[in-house]
Design an enzyme around this catalytic site. Structure first.
Site, PDB file in Angstrom:
ATOM      1  CB  CYS A   1      19.591  -4.381  11.484  1.00 15.14           C
ATOM      2  SG  CYS A   1      18.139  -4.903  12.360  1.00 15.14           S
TER       3      CYS A   1
ATOM      4  CG  HIS B   1      23.018  -5.750  14.274  1.00 18.01           C
ATOM      5  ND1 HIS B   1      22.838  -4.420  14.493  1.00 18.01           N
ATOM      6  CD2 HIS B   1      21.716  -6.251  14.586  1.00 18.01           C
ATOM      7  CE1 HIS B   1      21.046  -4.133  14.107  1.00 18.01           C
ATOM      8  NE2 HIS B   1      20.770  -5.427  13.798  1.00 18.01           N
TER       9      HIS B   1
ATOM     10  CD  GLU C   1      26.124  -2.794  14.889  1.00 20.28           C
ATOM     11  OE1 GLU C   1      26.023  -2.744  13.149  1.00 20.28           O
ATOM     12  OE2 GLU C   1      24.743  -2.582  14.550  1.00 20.28           O
TER      13      GLU C   1
END
Ligand code: XMP
Length: 510
Positions: free
Chosen positions: A79, A167, A169
């Protein structure tokens, strides 16, 4: 502790989540603020740049010094990291034309190690950004796009540098963890050797080395963190660990004695100190929540200091600090760095606070503490206990505290908690307890009119206490519990159930 992966924090709410995903791969990682990169990077095998609330185009843009990292070791930029590498290395970042928030599907431009294993065509990822990479940096090669984001992922030719706009995660990136594994294990060849057993061996050796034959004093609370910290230290230094377990008179029913017995059964060198009266005296007449907290905190420090003084030659204070507290205190955006010491001026510190600190859990997340506890053979019931606030029942008795009110609430709380256990509901609730309200209500018992206390029951689902939803406990269970409380606890004639979520309410009532 081995140093394997370095995660640079630019203030994103997701940075901790990256670390948790990496740890789930049995890989050790540490988070550092973007401007506090360790000088010696020789033991790190890979670096991940995280997201940020700032735009690379703004004056507030955060500038890490990557001179020891770029091109010298595998780097994954996520990001903000991806935008940073583009914007300041020959590319261009501009405000997005379309809103790029939410689920998106990748299409791969060329075969790439990052996506080669276990990642399906059209893999779903999570986007959360308002800037877009319009032009790739020098030597940048696009490796994936989505419908709205052309440069969703790129790599830099001639380096092991990868950048992704999404993202990996968050759970909505369904194969994000696999992508992290591909980067860390396949590309960076980081060993997957961070297991609870390996942690125990390493930390015990480290503590032995650090403490030697010196003595450590540690306050046990009955909670998971201080218990696991104590067992680890006990493994390292045996009876040179002196544990103190204080009864502040505000614990759950019978908890002081039963937990003390449990600690002794675990072989800990522990002294139980019943200081209930001292706490009740300190609380007398106080009804403001913060004043109550302060009185309890001060009373604890006095009691602990008195006890620590009775020990001679103690050099260390053991604490159950865990990693989220450590990260918070050094966060990139200047999170509260308040430690217990900052509340006191140094000259006035109680003696035990002048000791050197040992914190065996300071690199672990809460779920890892539980896993380490299980590896150490600690009773699963103790490891699975609900969180309980330090000021205990004092913040669940609204208004002033008396031993009589504590006794009533202990009875109510015990019926509720035992009921949850009996009905197999305890483990699906994050935290539960009862609250004694400062109102009386009218009731009837036989032919008599009563005018007695009201209690509230609270049970919430949460992951970290920051947000919470009330639990939809079965009506049958609530009915049974309410009947039992009103029939058995003298002085209570009404039970209500709290159906407020956090926010805007909080978990505790005070
Ligand atoms: P709130 O009420 O803020 O609670 O939603 C969030 C979590 O923090 C616990 N809590 C405390 N823990 N000392 C503590 O050690 C306190 O003063 C305190 N106040 C709230 C609460 O039990 C919940 O888990």
């Amino acid at each position: 502790m081995q140093h394997n992966v370095l995660i640079l924090d630019f203030g994103s709410q997701y940075t901790q989540l990256i670390a948790r995903r990496v740890r789930e791969l049995n890989i050790f990682c540490e988070i550092f603020p973007f401007d506090k990169i360790p000088e010696d990077l020789s033991s790190y095998k890979a670096v991940i740049l995280g997201g940020s609330p700032f735009s690379v185009r703004s004056e507030e843009a955060l500038h890490p010094d990557l001179s020891q990292i770029r091109g010298k070791m595998p780097l994954l930029a996520v990001c903000y990291g991806a935008q940073y590498l583009a914007h300041f290395s020959g590319g261009e970042v501009a405000a997005s034309n379309t809103r790029e928030y939410g689920r998106a599907n990748l299409s791969f431009i060329q075969e790439n190690e990052l996506f080669l294993e276990g990642v399906s065509p059209n893999s779903q990822v999570w986007m959360s950004h308002s800037d877009s990479i319009k032009q790739l940096p020098t030597n940048g090669v696009r490796i994936a796009s989505t419908k709205d984001v052309e440069n969703a992922a790129y790599k830099i030719e001639g380096e092991t540098t990868y950048a992704i706009q999404f993202h990996p995660e968050v759970y909505h990136s369904t194969e994000g963890k696999q992508m992290l594994e591909n980067f860390l294990v396949k590309i960076a060849e980081v060993p997957q050797n961070f297991t609870p057993k390996a942690f125990v061996e390493e930390i015990v050796a480290e503590m032995k080395e650090k403490i030697g034959t010196d003595k450590v004093v540690l306050g046990l609370s009955g909670g998971v963190d201080s218990t696991v910290a104590a067992v680890l230290l006990n493994k390292a230094i045996g009876n040179n660990l002196y544990c103190i377990f204080v009864n502040n008179g505000l614990l759950r029913k019978n908890e002081f004695q039963s937990v003390l017995d449990q600690y002794k059964g675990m072989g800990l060198n522990v002294k139980g100190v019943d200081a209930s009266q001292r706490f009740y005296d300190a609380l007398a007449g106080l009804d403001d929540p913060e004043a109550k907290r302060k009185a309890i905190g001060n009373a604890f420090i006095e009691v602990f200091d008195d006890e620590a003084h009775q020990l001679t030659d103690v050099k260390f204070l053991g604490q159950g600090t865990i990693y989220p507290d450590v990260i918070e205190s050094v966060s990139a955006t200047g999170g509260p760095s308040a430690t217990i010491k900052s509340h006191h001026n140094v000259g006035g510190l109680p003696d035990f606070m002048k000791l050197k600190i040992v914190e065996p859990l300071r690199m672990l997340f809460k779920d890892e503490v539980r896993r380490v506890g299980a590896t150490l053979g600690i009773d699963p019931e103790l490891l699975g206990r609900h969180p309980f606030p330090g000021p205990g029942l004092a913040i669940r008795i609204l208004g002033d505290i008396t031993p009589e009110k504590v006794a009533i609430l202990q009875e109510v709380d015990a019926i509720f908690i035992n009921g949850l256990k009996e009905h197999n509901l305890y483990n699906s609730v994050w935290q539960a307890g009862a609250i004694l309200l400062p109102v009386n209500s009218v009731g009837v018992m036989g032919d008599e009119r009563t005018y007695e206390k009201v209690v509230a029951l609270r049970a919430v689902e949460s992951t970290d206490g920051m947000t919470a939803d009330w639990v939809h406990l079965p009506y049958e269970f609530l009915m049974k519990t309410s009947n039992e409380i009103i029939n058995k606890v003298k002085g209570v004639n009404r039970v209500v159930y709290d159906i407020s979520s956090k926010p805007p309410a909080t978990i505790e009532w005070e």
